[in-house]
Design a protein around this motif. Sequence first.
Motif, PDB file in Angstrom:
ATOM      1  N   ILE A  21       0.873  -1.178   0.000  1.00 34.57           N
ATOM      2  CA  ILE A  21       0.000   0.000   0.000  1.00 34.57           C
ATOM      3  C   ILE A  21       0.908   1.227   0.000  1.00 34.57           C
ATOM      4  N   ILE A  22       0.795   2.002  -1.061  1.00 37.58           N
ATOM      5  CA  ILE A  22       1.548   3.246  -1.177  1.00 37.58           C
ATOM      6  C   ILE A  22       0.590   4.382  -0.855  1.00 37.58           C
ATOM      7  N   GLY A  23       0.918   5.093   0.207  1.00 42.09           N
ATOM      8  CA  GLY A  23       0.049   6.181   0.640  1.00 42.09           C
ATOM      9  C   GLY A  23      -0.914   5.703   1.703  1.00 42.09           C
ATOM     10  N   VAL A  24      -0.426   5.563   2.918  1.00 42.12           N
ATOM     11  CA  VAL A  24      -1.292   5.059   3.985  1.00 42.12           C
ATOM     12  C   VAL A  24      -1.753   6.231   4.846  1.00 42.12           C
ATOM     13  N   GLY A  25      -2.465   7.135   4.182  1.00 41.36           N
ATOM     14  CA  GLY A  25      -3.139   8.217   4.889  1.00 41.36           C
ATOM     15  C   GLY A  25      -4.554   7.745   5.199  1.00 41.36           C
ATOM     16  N   LYS A  26      -5.505   8.617   5.089  1.00 40.72           N
ATOM     17  CA  LYS A  26      -6.893   8.245   5.401  1.00 40.72           C
ATOM     18  C   LYS A  26      -7.417   7.159   4.461  1.00 40.72           C
ATOM     19  N   MET A  27      -7.199   7.323   3.169  1.00 40.89           N
ATOM     20  CA  MET A  27      -7.714   6.356   2.199  1.00 40.89           C
ATOM     21  C   MET A  27      -6.968   5.021   2.310  1.00 40.89           C
ATOM     22  N   GLY A  28      -5.641   5.064   2.336  1.00 39.38           N
ATOM     23  CA  GLY A  28      -4.856   3.840   2.438  1.00 39.38           C
ATOM     24  C   GLY A  28      -5.106   3.112   3.744  1.00 39.38           C
ATOM     25  N   ASP A  29      -5.261   3.874   4.826  1.00 45.27           N
ATOM     26  CA  ASP A  29      -5.555   3.280   6.125  1.00 45.27           C
ATOM     27  C   ASP A  29      -6.918   2.588   6.114  1.00 45.27           C
ATOM     28  N   ALA A  30      -7.874   3.166   5.407  1.00 46.36           N
ATOM     29  CA  ALA A  30      -9.200   2.539   5.293  1.00 46.36           C
ATOM     30  C   ALA A  30      -9.093   1.202   4.554  1.00 46.36           C
ATOM     31  N   PHE A  31      -8.313   1.156   3.456  1.00 41.39           N
ATOM     32  CA  PHE A  31      -8.083  -0.112   2.757  1.00 41.39           C
ATOM     33  C   PHE A  31      -7.418  -1.121   3.686  1.00 41.39           C
ATOM     34  N   LEU A  32      -6.355  -0.686   4.350  1.00 42.05           N
ATOM     35  CA  LEU A  32      -5.610  -1.575   5.246  1.00 42.05           C
ATOM     36  C   LEU A  32      -6.517  -2.153   6.323  1.00 42.05           C
ATOM     37  N   ASN A  33      -7.277  -1.310   6.983  1.00 41.33           N
ATOM     38  CA  ASN A  33      -8.156  -1.779   8.056  1.00 41.33           C
ATOM     39  C   ASN A  33      -9.235  -2.726   7.540  1.00 41.33           C
ATOM     40  N   ALA A  34      -9.807  -2.432   6.385  1.00 41.95           N
ATOM     41  CA  ALA A  34     -10.836  -3.316   5.824  1.00 41.95           C
ATOM     42  C   ALA A  34     -10.261  -4.686   5.498  1.00 41.95           C
ATOM     43  N   ILE A  35      -9.051  -4.717   4.951  1.00 40.64           N
ATOM     44  CA  ILE A  35      -8.435  -5.996   4.610  1.00 40.64           C
ATOM     45  C   ILE A  35      -8.079  -6.769   5.870  1.00 40.64           C
ATOM     46  N   ILE A  36      -7.500  -6.092   6.856  1.00 41.15           N
ATOM     47  CA  ILE A  36      -7.148  -6.748   8.126  1.00 41.15           C
ATOM     48  C   ILE A  36      -8.399  -7.266   8.821  1.00 41.15           C
ATOM     49  N   GLU A  37      -9.473  -6.485   8.823  1.00 45.89           N
ATOM     50  CA  GLU A  37     -10.712  -6.888   9.494  1.00 45.89           C
ATOM     51  C   GLU A  37     -11.389  -8.075   8.820  1.00 45.89           C
ATOM     52  N   LYS A  43      -0.611  -8.690   9.578  1.00 46.84           N
ATOM     53  CA  LYS A  43       0.323  -7.584   9.360  1.00 46.84           C
ATOM     54  C   LYS A  43       1.511  -7.989   8.497  1.00 46.84           C
ATOM     55  N   ASP A  44       1.950  -9.247   8.612  1.00 49.45           N
ATOM     56  CA  ASP A  44       3.092  -9.725   7.827  1.00 49.45           C
ATOM     57  C   ASP A  44       2.806  -9.787   6.328  1.00 49.45           C
ATOM     58  N   ASP A  45       1.568  -9.688   5.934  1.00 44.39           N
ATOM     59  CA  ASP A  45       1.186  -9.791   4.529  1.00 44.39           C
ATOM     60  C   ASP A  45       1.278  -8.457   3.785  1.00 44.39           C
ATOM     61  N   PHE A  46       1.772  -7.427   4.464  1.00 44.95           N
ATOM     62  CA  PHE A  46       1.800  -6.082   3.881  1.00 44.95           C
ATOM     63  C   PHE A  46       3.190  -5.480   3.897  1.00 44.95           C
ATOM     64  N   ILE A  47       3.451  -4.655   2.907  1.00 40.36           N
ATOM     65  CA  ILE A  47       4.552  -3.690   2.952  1.00 40.36           C
ATOM     66  C   ILE A  47       3.895  -2.338   2.710  1.00 40.36           C
ATOM     67  N   LEU A  48       4.133  -1.415   3.619  1.00 45.43           N
ATOM     68  CA  LEU A  48       3.481  -0.112   3.555  1.00 45.43           C
ATOM     69  C   LEU A  48       4.491   0.990   3.268  1.00 45.43           C
ATOM     70  N   SER A  49       4.024   2.017   2.611  1.00 42.90           N
ATOM     71  CA  SER A  49       4.809   3.225   2.434  1.00 42.90           C
ATOM     72  C   SER A  49       3.892   4.408   2.685  1.00 42.90           C
ATOM     73  N   ALA A  50       4.160   5.073   3.786  1.00 42.79           N
ATOM     74  CA  ALA A  50       3.354   6.232   4.167  1.00 42.79           C
ATOM     75  C   ALA A  50       4.246   7.458   4.148  1.00 42.79           C
ATOM     76  N   HIS A  51       3.730   8.542   3.666  1.00 46.12           N
ATOM     77  CA  HIS A  51       4.528   9.765   3.541  1.00 46.12           C
ATOM     78  C   HIS A  51       4.981  10.278   4.910  1.00 46.12           C
ATOM     79  N   THR A  52       4.112  10.220   5.893  1.00 48.43           N
ATOM     80  CA  THR A  52       4.445  10.807   7.192  1.00 48.43           C
ATOM     81  C   THR A  52       4.275   9.863   8.377  1.00 48.43           C
ATOM     82  N   LYS A  53       3.654   8.713   8.195  1.00 53.27           N
ATOM     83  CA  LYS A  53       3.319   7.871   9.344  1.00 53.27           C
ATOM     84  C   LYS A  53       4.087   6.549   9.373  1.00 53.27           C
ATOM     85  N   ASN A  54       5.271   6.493   8.738  1.00 48.05           N
ATOM     86  CA  ASN A  54       6.026   5.242   8.706  1.00 48.05           C
ATOM     87  C   ASN A  54       6.358   4.723  10.101  1.00 48.05           C
ATOM     88  N   ASP A  55       6.798   5.607  11.001  1.00 50.76           N
ATOM     89  CA  ASP A  55       7.144   5.174  12.356  1.00 50.76           C
ATOM     90  C   ASP A  55       5.940   4.586  13.077  1.00 50.76           C
TER      91      ASP A  55
END
Length: 94
Positions: A21-37, A43-55
């Motif tokens: 997931i490239i861009g884990v802001g509001k939209m990317g986070d919504a995708f991530l949460n829906a898939i996880i739910e 969590k091991d099934d993802f590689i994320l790249s967020a502009h500001t929330k990597n930490d």
Amino acid sequence: MLYVSDIKLFLRGDMMKKIGIIGVGKMGDAFLNAIIESNDYKKDDFILSAHTKNDYYREQGYEVSEDIAYLLNNVEMVILAVKPQKFKELFSSI
């Protein structure tokens, strides 16, 4: 429109495939949460790249990469969740 059921269909098979997931802001986070739910992915099934929330995502136990090329080379599916005005900047970095 991308639905979690579409992702499940794409990733169905013997081996779990990684999702980037490239861009884990509001939209990317919504995708991530829906898939996880959906309870089909962890969590091991993802590689994320967020502009500001990597930490933040690292602390949550996700693999995070600032290197977009690394992400693209290590996943089978990419969800691009960046604002249209960021496309040029993103693609010039690849």
